[in-house]
Design an enzyme around this catalytic site. Structure first.
Site, mmCIF file in Angstrom:
data_model
loop_
_atom_site.group_PDB
_atom_site.id
_atom_site.type_symbol
_atom_site.label_atom_id
_atom_site.label_comp_id
_atom_site.label_asym_id
_atom_site.label_seq_id
_atom_site.Cartn_x
_atom_site.Cartn_y
_atom_site.Cartn_z
ATOM 1 N N ARG A 11 1.712 -13.986 3.898
ATOM 2 C CA ARG A 11 2.820 -14.563 4.806
ATOM 3 C C ARG A 11 3.754 -15.580 4.349
ATOM 4 N NH1 ARG A 11 -2.014 -13.953 9.058
ATOM 5 N NH2 ARG A 11 -3.185 -14.688 7.111
ATOM 6 N N ALA B 75 0.889 -1.192 0.029
ATOM 7 C CA ALA B 75 -0.061 0.012 0.172
ATOM 8 C C ALA B 75 0.862 1.357 0.036
ATOM 9 C CB ALA B 75 -1.004 -0.203 1.301
ATOM 10 N N ARG C 85 -8.782 -3.759 -5.055
ATOM 11 C CA ARG C 85 -8.843 -4.675 -4.037
ATOM 12 C C ARG C 85 -9.996 -4.193 -3.314
ATOM 13 N NH1 ARG C 85 -4.764 -7.526 0.254
ATOM 14 N NH2 ARG C 85 -4.642 -9.000 -1.346
ATOM 15 N N TYR D 266 -9.463 1.130 4.567
ATOM 16 C CA TYR D 266 -8.716 2.616 4.334
ATOM 17 C C TYR D 266 -9.759 3.301 3.568
ATOM 18 C CZ TYR D 266 -4.819 -0.005 6.153
ATOM 19 O OH TYR D 266 -4.018 -0.542 7.345
#
Ligand code: FNR
Length: 364
Positions: free
Chosen positions: A327, A61, A232, A184
């Site tokens: 991850r 981001a 997204r 966000y």
């Protein structure tokens, strides 16, 4: 032997991804000078996953304005110095055969925070933070009360996404992703839990989606005919029916496609602090499948996909066109090469420098 679906190339516009196992955007909070300029950390972090065989490496981001960052340690793409630093990283990713993407972001009311490793919570203006912007005065729990954006500020943010897209293309990025998930700014406008405006940017679904669609149209315009644009989305606030819902996601995905999006990157959550999320392997995949099926738009699935066979199943069964992993790529930047090996895909992009790593049972 048939090639695994995960390692079948995938083309969007003029970009062909060598496979469908992609690196999810992940903030690194590693801009020590706090100037938004990506560093050697980003080169090695992102470059490592490109070397490791990923089809697409999506950079974190990245703020389209200084106050659009989550923290002061985030990367930015609002000036030429940042563009030039990104171009070195993109060149390395390309040299490894991967496509490079960048997630264009505005953190909105979740901005001006500490970076994860130094604890969470807001940083005050007098400590180098900033007053976060948002749709309304509704704060994210534990963070500062946002300043509701004026129409002029919304127009400035749309223009900032446009110039960020321009600079990203100049840096060589192949894919532009609009970040409208995880609570966000653009997600804050979408969700009634964070947007209680009464003007044309609040109220009905059409109004709450207006800001996002303005951004997508601008980014598409700059991207031209060749460059894929992703969006997204959080498929749900996990607070249905009062919050953002999967039905809303299906509707807005279709509008985003019509505004120029080529792929919906389907995540979930992030806009409220206390949502009950049933986390488990592939738990967000059904959302990607539903958007793909009902809207007819390509999707990527993300969230606890750590096993090559699960990633293969997701793509082979048509639930998504690609899988992003976060991850697992932190645990092993060579996750894609490892997945290719486990699935028996004969890929030709094992780096020649590492070729002797494949000689398991003979003298080096
Ligand atoms: C993330 N995630 C994330 N998402 C996003 O859209 N933009 C971002 O910059 C970040 N930053 C970020 C940093 C770190 C360290 C992690 C672990 C995660 C979410 C990420 O893209 C992904 O959606 C989730 O991590 C779920 O996928 P995995 O990790 O289960 O494969």
């Amino acid at each position: 032997m048939t090639s695994p679906a995960l390692f079948t190339p995938f083309t969007l516009r003029s970009v062909t991804f060598r496979n469908r196992l992609w690196v999810a955007p992940m903030c690194q909070y590693s801009v020590e000078k706090r100037d938004g300029v990506p560093t050697d950390w980003h080169l090695v972090h992102l470059g490592g996953t490109a070397r490791g065989g990923a089809g697409l490496v999506m950079a974190e981001a990245t703020g389209v304005t200084p106050e659009g960052r989550i923290s002061a340690w985030d990367t930015g793409i609002w000036n030429d110095e940042q563009r030039d630093a990104w171009s070195r990283i993109v060149a390395f990713i390309h040299g490894q055969g991967a496509a490079a993407g960048i997630q264009l972001a505005h953190a909105g009311r979740k901005g001006s925070t500490h970076r994860g490793l130094e604890g969470h919570g807001a940083i005050a203006t007098h400590d180098g933070g900033w007053e976060p912007l948002g749709p309304s005065t509704l704060p994210f729990p534990g963070l500062a009360t946002p300043a509701p954006m004026s129409h002029a500020q919304i127009a400035q943010a749309v223009a900032a996404f446009r110039s960020a897209a321009r600079r990203a293309l100049d840096a060589g990025f192949d894919v532009l992703e609009v970040h409208a998930a995880h609570g966000y700014l653009l997600h804050e406008f979408l969700s009634p839990l964070s947007n209680d405006r009464s003007d044309e940017y609040g109220g009905s679904l059409e109004n709450r989606a207006r800001f996002l669609l303005e951004v997508v149209r601008e980014v598409r315009d700059v991207a031209g005919a060749d460059v894929p644009v992703f969006v997204r989305l959080s498929a749900t606030d996990w607070k249905e029916p009062e919050g953002w819902t999967l039905e809303d996601t299906v509707a807005v995905s279709a509008w985003a496609r019509d505004a120029g999006a080529d792929l919906v990157d389907v995540s979930s959550g992030g806009n409220v602090a206390d949502a009950p999320i049933p986390v488990g392997p592939g738990y967000q995949v059904p959302f990607a499948a539903e958007v793909r099926e009902r809207v007819g738009v390509p999707t990527s699935a993300v969230g606890l996909v750590t096993e090559p066979h699960l990633a293969e199943h997701i793509v082979a069964s048509g639930q998504a066109d690609a899988v992003m992993a976060g991850r697992e790529f932190l645990r092993d930047p060579h996750f894609a090469l490892r997945a290719a090996h486990e699935l028996g895909a004969g890929v030709d992009y094992w780096p020649f420098q590492y070729e002797r790593g494949t000689f398991a049972h003979r003298p080096a």
